[in-house]
Design a protein around this motif. Structure first.
Motif, PDB file in Angstrom:
ATOM      1  N   PRO A 105       4.898   0.870   3.682  1.00 41.23           N
ATOM      2  CA  PRO A 105       6.046   1.485   3.731  1.00 41.23           C
ATOM      3  C   PRO A 105       5.672   2.998   4.402  1.00 41.23           C
ATOM      4  O   PRO A 105       6.614   3.841   4.361  1.00 41.23           O
ATOM      5  CB  PRO A 105       6.315   1.841   2.292  1.00 41.23           C
ATOM      6  N   THR A 106       4.202   3.065   4.914  1.00 41.43           N
ATOM      7  CA  THR A 106       3.918   4.396   5.304  1.00 41.43           C
ATOM      8  C   THR A 106       3.504   4.106   6.858  1.00 41.43           C
ATOM      9  O   THR A 106       2.481   4.532   7.074  1.00 41.43           O
ATOM     10  CB  THR A 106       3.049   5.172   4.371  1.00 41.43           C
ATOM     11  N   PRO A 107       4.265   3.324   7.870  1.00 44.26           N
ATOM     12  CA  PRO A 107       3.638   2.997   9.134  1.00 44.26           C
ATOM     13  C   PRO A 107       3.584   4.215   9.936  1.00 44.26           C
ATOM     14  O   PRO A 107       4.520   5.119   9.926  1.00 44.26           O
ATOM     15  CB  PRO A 107       4.638   1.925   9.652  1.00 44.26           C
ATOM     16  N   GLN A 108       2.731   4.162  11.027  1.00 39.03           N
ATOM     17  CA  GLN A 108       2.906   5.066  12.190  1.00 39.03           C
ATOM     18  C   GLN A 108       3.781   4.568  13.203  1.00 39.03           C
ATOM     19  O   GLN A 108       3.920   3.454  13.105  1.00 39.03           O
ATOM     20  CB  GLN A 108       1.396   5.306  12.750  1.00 39.03           C
ATOM     21  N   PRO A 109       4.453   5.365  13.660  1.00 41.89           N
ATOM     22  CA  PRO A 109       5.527   4.839  14.821  1.00 41.89           C
ATOM     23  C   PRO A 109       4.929   3.363  15.667  1.00 41.89           C
ATOM     24  O   PRO A 109       5.872   2.491  15.638  1.00 41.89           O
ATOM     25  CB  PRO A 109       5.617   5.902  15.557  1.00 41.89           C
ATOM     26  N   ILE A 110       3.753   3.599  16.140  1.00 44.45           N
ATOM     27  CA  ILE A 110       3.369   2.613  17.020  1.00 44.45           C
ATOM     28  C   ILE A 110       3.061   1.182  16.364  1.00 44.45           C
ATOM     29  O   ILE A 110       3.314   0.008  16.847  1.00 44.45           O
ATOM     30  CB  ILE A 110       1.902   2.933  17.651  1.00 44.45           C
ATOM     31  N   GLU A 111       2.782   1.187  14.800  1.00 46.90           N
ATOM     32  CA  GLU A 111       2.528   0.006  14.151  1.00 46.90           C
ATOM     33  C   GLU A 111       4.012  -0.941  13.788  1.00 46.90           C
ATOM     34  O   GLU A 111       3.798  -1.812  13.544  1.00 46.90           O
ATOM     35  CB  GLU A 111       2.305   0.502  12.861  1.00 46.90           C
ATOM     36  N   ILE A 112       5.144  -0.144  14.131  1.00 49.16           N
ATOM     37  CA  ILE A 112       6.360  -0.732  13.884  1.00 49.16           C
ATOM     38  C   ILE A 112       6.627  -1.958  14.710  1.00 49.16           C
ATOM     39  O   ILE A 112       6.592  -3.125  14.514  1.00 49.16           O
ATOM     40  CB  ILE A 112       7.560   0.067  13.987  1.00 49.16           C
ATOM     41  N   PRO A 113       6.312  -1.779  16.339  1.00 43.55           N
ATOM     42  CA  PRO A 113       6.462  -2.786  17.106  1.00 43.55           C
ATOM     43  C   PRO A 113       5.226  -3.790  17.223  1.00 43.55           C
ATOM     44  O   PRO A 113       5.390  -5.002  17.135  1.00 43.55           O
ATOM     45  CB  PRO A 113       6.908  -2.365  18.205  1.00 43.55           C
ATOM     46  N   VAL A 155       6.164  -3.951   7.985  1.00 44.47           N
ATOM     47  CA  VAL A 155       7.002  -2.835   7.698  1.00 44.47           C
ATOM     48  C   VAL A 155       7.964  -2.524   6.920  1.00 44.47           C
ATOM     49  O   VAL A 155       8.958  -3.308   6.907  1.00 44.47           O
ATOM     50  CB  VAL A 155       7.038  -1.999   8.988  1.00 44.47           C
ATOM     51  N   VAL A 156       7.977  -1.607   6.052  1.00 42.07           N
ATOM     52  CA  VAL A 156       9.105  -1.429   4.935  1.00 42.07           C
ATOM     53  C   VAL A 156       9.567  -0.163   5.245  1.00 42.07           C
ATOM     54  O   VAL A 156       9.049   0.844   5.392  1.00 42.07           O
ATOM     55  CB  VAL A 156       8.501  -1.375   3.492  1.00 42.07           C
ATOM     56  N   LEU A 157      10.855   0.045   5.564  1.00 43.87           N
ATOM     57  CA  LEU A 157      11.711   1.131   6.058  1.00 43.87           C
ATOM     58  C   LEU A 157      12.867   1.346   5.006  1.00 43.87           C
ATOM     59  O   LEU A 157      13.766   0.283   4.632  1.00 43.87           O
ATOM     60  CB  LEU A 157      12.091   1.173   7.288  1.00 43.87           C
ATOM     61  N   SER A 158      13.181   2.455   4.655  1.00 40.96           N
ATOM     62  CA  SER A 158      14.109   2.893   3.634  1.00 40.96           C
ATOM     63  C   SER A 158      15.453   3.159   4.264  1.00 40.96           C
ATOM     64  O   SER A 158      15.410   4.115   5.242  1.00 40.96           O
ATOM     65  CB  SER A 158      13.729   3.931   2.596  1.00 40.96           C
ATOM     66  N   SER A 159      16.409   2.408   3.947  1.00 38.44           N
ATOM     67  CA  SER A 159      17.774   2.549   4.641  1.00 38.44           C
ATOM     68  C   SER A 159      18.835   2.463   3.534  1.00 38.44           C
ATOM     69  O   SER A 159      19.481   1.518   3.462  1.00 38.44           O
ATOM     70  CB  SER A 159      17.943   1.910   5.929  1.00 38.44           C
ATOM     71  N   ASP A 203       0.835  -1.306  -0.064  1.00 38.65           N
ATOM     72  CA  ASP A 203      -0.017  -0.018  -0.105  1.00 38.65           C
ATOM     73  C   ASP A 203       0.911   1.291  -0.129  1.00 38.65           C
ATOM     74  O   ASP A 203       1.312   1.893   1.126  1.00 38.65           O
ATOM     75  CB  ASP A 203      -0.802  -0.073   1.156  1.00 38.65           C
ATOM     76  N   LEU A 204       1.323   1.725  -1.049  1.00 33.66           N
ATOM     77  CA  LEU A 204       2.006   3.040  -1.451  1.00 33.66           C
ATOM     78  C   LEU A 204       1.203   4.154  -0.925  1.00 33.66           C
ATOM     79  O   LEU A 204       1.802   5.326  -0.818  1.00 33.66           O
ATOM     80  CB  LEU A 204       2.800   2.969  -2.867  1.00 33.66           C
ATOM     81  N   SER A 205       0.172   4.251  -1.145  1.00 36.56           N
ATOM     82  CA  SER A 205      -0.778   5.406  -0.908  1.00 36.56           C
ATOM     83  C   SER A 205      -1.240   5.674   0.612  1.00 36.56           C
ATOM     84  O   SER A 205      -1.316   6.909   1.165  1.00 36.56           O
ATOM     85  CB  SER A 205      -2.330   5.371  -1.418  1.00 36.56           C
ATOM     86  N   GLY A 206      -0.952   4.622   1.574  1.00 36.72           N
ATOM     87  CA  GLY A 206      -1.541   4.963   2.740  1.00 36.72           C
ATOM     88  C   GLY A 206      -2.816   4.810   3.199  1.00 36.72           C
ATOM     89  O   GLY A 206      -3.179   5.217   4.278  1.00 36.72           O
ATOM     90  N   ARG A 207      -3.763   4.606   2.151  1.00 35.50           N
ATOM     91  CA  ARG A 207      -5.090   4.799   2.091  1.00 35.50           C
ATOM     92  C   ARG A 207      -5.754   3.537   2.324  1.00 35.50           C
ATOM     93  O   ARG A 207      -6.995   3.427   2.621  1.00 35.50           O
ATOM     94  CB  ARG A 207      -5.700   5.503   0.999  1.00 35.50           C
ATOM     95  N   LEU A 208      -5.196   2.360   1.965  1.00 34.29           N
ATOM     96  CA  LEU A 208      -5.802   0.986   2.106  1.00 34.29           C
ATOM     97  C   LEU A 208      -5.698   0.490   3.461  1.00 34.29           C
ATOM     98  O   LEU A 208      -6.999   0.105   3.926  1.00 34.29           O
ATOM     99  CB  LEU A 208      -5.145   0.353   1.057  1.00 34.29           C
ATOM    100  N   GLY A 209      -4.850   0.417   4.013  1.00 31.92           N
ATOM    101  CA  GLY A 209      -4.609  -0.068   4.952  1.00 31.92           C
ATOM    102  C   GLY A 209      -4.717  -1.689   5.414  1.00 31.92           C
ATOM    103  O   GLY A 209      -5.335  -2.356   4.510  1.00 31.92           O
ATOM    104  N   TYR A 210      -3.898  -2.224   6.185  1.00 32.67           N
ATOM    105  CA  TYR A 210      -3.925  -3.499   6.427  1.00 32.67           C
ATOM    106  C   TYR A 210      -5.395  -4.431   6.723  1.00 32.67           C
ATOM    107  O   TYR A 210      -5.720  -5.202   6.405  1.00 32.67           O
ATOM    108  CB  TYR A 210      -3.187  -4.074   7.825  1.00 32.67           C
TER     109      TYR A 210
END
Length: 322
Positions: free
Chosen positions: A244-252, A267-271, A221-228
């Motif tokens: 790829p557009t998680p809220q901080p709380i969604e990561i853990p 979660v997909v984070l770019s590094s 979901d690249l738009s961030g509008r669909l959601g899991y």
């Protein structure tokens, strides 16, 4: 007076969280470089969703609340000075790269000092604006593919919001795997989705993807509008949802939830790093298309961020510095 002027640069900063109104230009001292760093005269920098997430305070757990803050993460320019331990670059090299800490630093200035490990030589066949668009979005696409696991012609993948900067790289990189890719985009972007490699294109202005009968192995979901929560309705029993557009709380919490379901939330984070960039440079040299929706001059930085935040454009938005 001239010597003093040469030590000053313009930068875009903000002194409190908020919308584009908090952005302003400031005069700052040109950065000094460490032995392992290069000083880059920036010609262009890219705009990414992370920029306004940080600026609006959505990521303050990671970015902190110390001001002033800069914006922008990836850039392209010309090396003006090199540290004593740098041997792989020389003054005058055209390069692109990313700042060391995207949560606390920024590329929205006339100069930046970064470790030489975070810059790469710009391919001659692309512009500074195109090169500045590579690190964050391109690395995110490479990372997403790595998290998809083993994919082949039998793998069905849905890319929601497929023709922005991330989707532009992702669709083209997925072509080499032969996966069955469905792109969800707007009417005006259909031809780009097809050109970049989508097997099927769904126009979200005419069709609700949640009402179709198809189920997918992978949804991103690249738009961030669909959601899991919604995506689960069109996921196969054993499938993954890439966010790829998680809220901080969604990561853990995504890690915990995955113990109890076969429909995984990842979660997909770019590094950005050398291994990712090597893949991207090979793709660029083999004709990967980097579409720039609009290039703004430095003086119109507020308009640039307003345009980017509104969304709905194809490819990337960048700001040029003369």
């Amino acid at each position: 007076m001239k010597q003093l002027k040469n030590l000053i640069m313009k930068a875009i900063v903000y002194s409190n969280f908020g919308n584009t109104d908090v952005l302003q230009t400031a005069e700052q001292t040109k950065p000094l470089i460490e032995p392992n760093e290069v000083l880059v005269k920036i010609k262009a920098f890219s705009i990414n969703p992370m920029d306004w997430k940080i600026r609006k305070g959505e990521m303050k757990l990671m970015s902190g609340s110390k001001f002033p803050k800069h914006t922008g993460a990836d850039f392209a320019g010309i090396i003006e000075a090199i540290g004593s331990s740098v041997s792989n670059f020389k003054i005058g090299d055209e390069v692109f790269g990313v700042v060391k800490n995207i949560m606390k630093e920024g590329a929205s200035s006339e100069y930046t000092a970064v470790p030489s490990s975070l810059v790469w030589k710009k391919p001659k066949n692309i512009s500074f604006a195109q090169a500045a668009s590579i690190p964050i979005a391109g690395t995110a696409a490479v990372t997403a593919i790595a998290k998809m696991g083993k994919i082949n012609s039998k793998t069905s993948i849905l890319v929601n919001g497929a023709t922005g900067g991330f989707g532009m790289f992702l669709l083209q990189l997925l072509k080499q795997y032969g996966a069955n890719v469905t792109a969800v985009t707007s009417t005006k972007s259909i031809e780009y989705a097809k050109k970049w490699g989508a097997n099927t294109v769904i126009d979200y202005t005419k069709e609700n993807i949640l009402l179709q009968r198809t189920a997918y192995d992978i949804i991103i979901d690249l738009s961030g509008r669909l959601g899991y929560k919604n995506a689960k309705k069109i996921m196969k029993p054993k499938s993954i949802f890439l966010n790829p557009t998680p809220q901080p709380i969604e990561i853990p919490f995504s890690i915990l939830k995955n113990f109890f379901t076969s429909k995984k939330h990842i979660v997909v984070l770019s590094s950005p790093g050398t291994s990712h960039t090597t893949i991207l440079l090979d793709a660029v040299n083999n004709g990967l298309d980097i579409e720039i929706s609009k290039v703004f001059p430095f003086a119109q930085y507020k308009e640039a961020y307003q345009y980017a935040e509104k969304g709905g454009y194809i490819g990337k938005t960048t700001i040029e510095i003369n």
